[in-house]
Motif scaffolding. Structure first.
Motif, PDB file in Angstrom:
ATOM      1  N   ASP A 122      77.927  30.097  75.879  1.00 13.10           N
ATOM      2  CA  ASP A 122      78.628  30.819  74.819  1.00 13.10           C
ATOM      3  C   ASP A 122      79.363  29.828  73.935  1.00 13.10           C
ATOM      4  O   ASP A 122      80.577  29.886  73.786  1.00 13.10           O
ATOM      5  N   GLY A 133      74.645  39.881  68.153  1.00  8.00           N
ATOM      6  CA  GLY A 133      74.698  39.629  69.583  1.00  8.00           C
ATOM      7  C   GLY A 133      76.122  39.220  69.925  1.00  8.00           C
ATOM      8  O   GLY A 133      76.878  38.765  69.064  1.00  8.00           O
ATOM      9  N   PRO A 134      76.534  39.351  71.190  1.00  2.00           N
ATOM     10  CA  PRO A 134      77.917  39.075  71.551  1.00  2.00           C
ATOM     11  C   PRO A 134      78.299  37.603  71.686  1.00  2.00           C
ATOM     12  O   PRO A 134      79.478  37.291  71.814  1.00  2.00           O
ATOM     13  N   SER A 135      77.341  36.692  71.635  1.00  2.00           N
ATOM     14  CA  SER A 135      77.703  35.275  71.789  1.00  2.00           C
ATOM     15  C   SER A 135      78.545  34.803  70.613  1.00  2.00           C
ATOM     16  O   SER A 135      78.477  35.332  69.513  1.00  2.00           O
ATOM     17  N   ARG A 165      78.143  35.821  66.633  1.00  2.00           N
ATOM     18  CA  ARG A 165      79.275  36.395  65.888  1.00  2.00           C
ATOM     19  C   ARG A 165      79.746  35.451  64.791  1.00  2.00           C
ATOM     20  O   ARG A 165      80.070  35.875  63.686  1.00  2.00           O
ATOM     21  N   THR A 172      79.440  44.136  67.104  1.00  2.00           N
ATOM     22  CA  THR A 172      78.862  43.460  68.264  1.00  2.00           C
ATOM     23  C   THR A 172      78.057  44.453  69.089  1.00  2.00           C
ATOM     24  O   THR A 172      78.544  45.535  69.413  1.00  2.00           O
ATOM     25  N   GLU A 173      76.825  44.072  69.399  1.00  2.00           N
ATOM     26  CA  GLU A 173      75.918  44.929  70.161  1.00  2.00           C
ATOM     27  C   GLU A 173      75.601  44.260  71.500  1.00  2.00           C
ATOM     28  O   GLU A 173      74.856  43.283  71.555  1.00  2.00           O
ATOM     29  N   PRO A 174      76.174  44.766  72.614  1.00  2.00           N
ATOM     30  CA  PRO A 174      75.936  44.153  73.920  1.00  2.00           C
ATOM     31  C   PRO A 174      74.457  44.070  74.305  1.00  2.00           C
ATOM     32  O   PRO A 174      74.056  43.140  75.005  1.00  2.00           O
ATOM     33  N   SER A 206      72.555  40.718  73.903  1.00  2.00           N
ATOM     34  CA  SER A 206      72.984  39.514  74.631  1.00  2.00           C
ATOM     35  C   SER A 206      71.802  38.572  74.789  1.00  2.00           C
ATOM     36  O   SER A 206      70.660  39.009  74.949  1.00  2.00           O
ATOM     37  N   ASP A 213      69.987  35.895  80.056  1.00  2.00           N
ATOM     38  CA  ASP A 213      70.923  35.562  81.131  1.00  2.00           C
ATOM     39  C   ASP A 213      70.316  34.480  82.016  1.00  2.00           C
ATOM     40  O   ASP A 213      69.404  34.726  82.795  1.00  2.00           O
ATOM     41  N   TRP A 266      65.955  48.383  73.638  1.00  2.00           N
ATOM     42  CA  TRP A 266      66.874  48.455  72.490  1.00  2.00           C
ATOM     43  C   TRP A 266      66.088  48.728  71.208  1.00  2.00           C
ATOM     44  O   TRP A 266      66.452  49.610  70.429  1.00  2.00           O
TER      45      TRP A 266
END
Length: 196
Positions: free
Chosen positions: A24, A51-53, A57, A69-71, A74, A77, A124
């Motif tokens: 991140d 994306g949340p990173s 952002r 922000t759209e989880p 992401s 992982d 999504w």
């Protein structure tokens, strides 16, 4: 309803330059400057997402997007590999890296497998419904690649054959079960080649 999805990959940062698994990390100065320079080239949209990173952002902010922000967007992982350089992981865990690269269902890092990533992003994408049928999202390159693989119904291994450069636009249009991908389409106004 047909939906137009424009995916913008985030600007450069130090982790990307160093070939590190997505952590991140924020944009670096060069990435912020390039994103600000591209702000006037971003297409109009009814819904802006990020994306949340920090990287996504920060890119959305530098582009002047009022992005929510759209989880679901992401990045991939990578669990215990997050933030580590690919060369470092390959030297320490060669069999695990080979499994990860060769088997789309493998997740030796303890995070998401490639199949899981494509399934998450495909879910999504298929559930999208923009207010005017248009969505613009700043999303990590792995998310963009997964969307293309899902949208075109490609085998998961095709993911490794797709390149997504920083600050480029990938457009999908259609609906669940029927997506088209516009390749090589630059946003309004930039030089040929599709980068801003």
């Amino acid at each position: 309803m047909t939906v137009r999805v424009m995916l913008v990959s985030p600007a450069m940062n130090a982790a990307l330059r160093e070939a590190r698994f997505e952590g991140d990390a924020p944009l670096d100065r060069s990435g912020r400057e390039r994103a600000r320079a591209a702000a006037g080239l971003v297409p109009e949209t009814g819904l802006a997402l990020s994306g949340p990173s920090e990287r996504c952002r920060g890119t959305a902010a530098a582009l002047g997007l009022p992005a929510r922000t759209e989880p679901a967007l992401s990045g991939w992982d990578m669990a215990r590999w997050a933030g580590r350089a690919l060369d470092e992981v390959a030297a320490a865990e060669p069999a695990a890296v080979a499994a990860w690269l060769g088997d789309p269902s493998a997740a030796p890092h303890g995070g998401e497998s490639l199949h899981a990533l494509i399934g998450r992003i495909g879910g999504w994408l298929d559930a999208l419904d923009g207010p005017d049928g248009t969505v613009l999202a700043v999303a990590e390159a792995a998310v963009v690649r997964a969307a293309v693989v899902h949208g075109l119904g490609l085998p998961a291994r095709a993911f490794w054959r797709l390149d997504v450069a920083p600050l480029t636009l990938t457009e999908l249009s259609g609906r669940s079960g029927r997506w088209n991908v516009a390749l090589g389409r630059p946003p309004a106004g930039p030089p040929a080649g599709g980068t801003w």
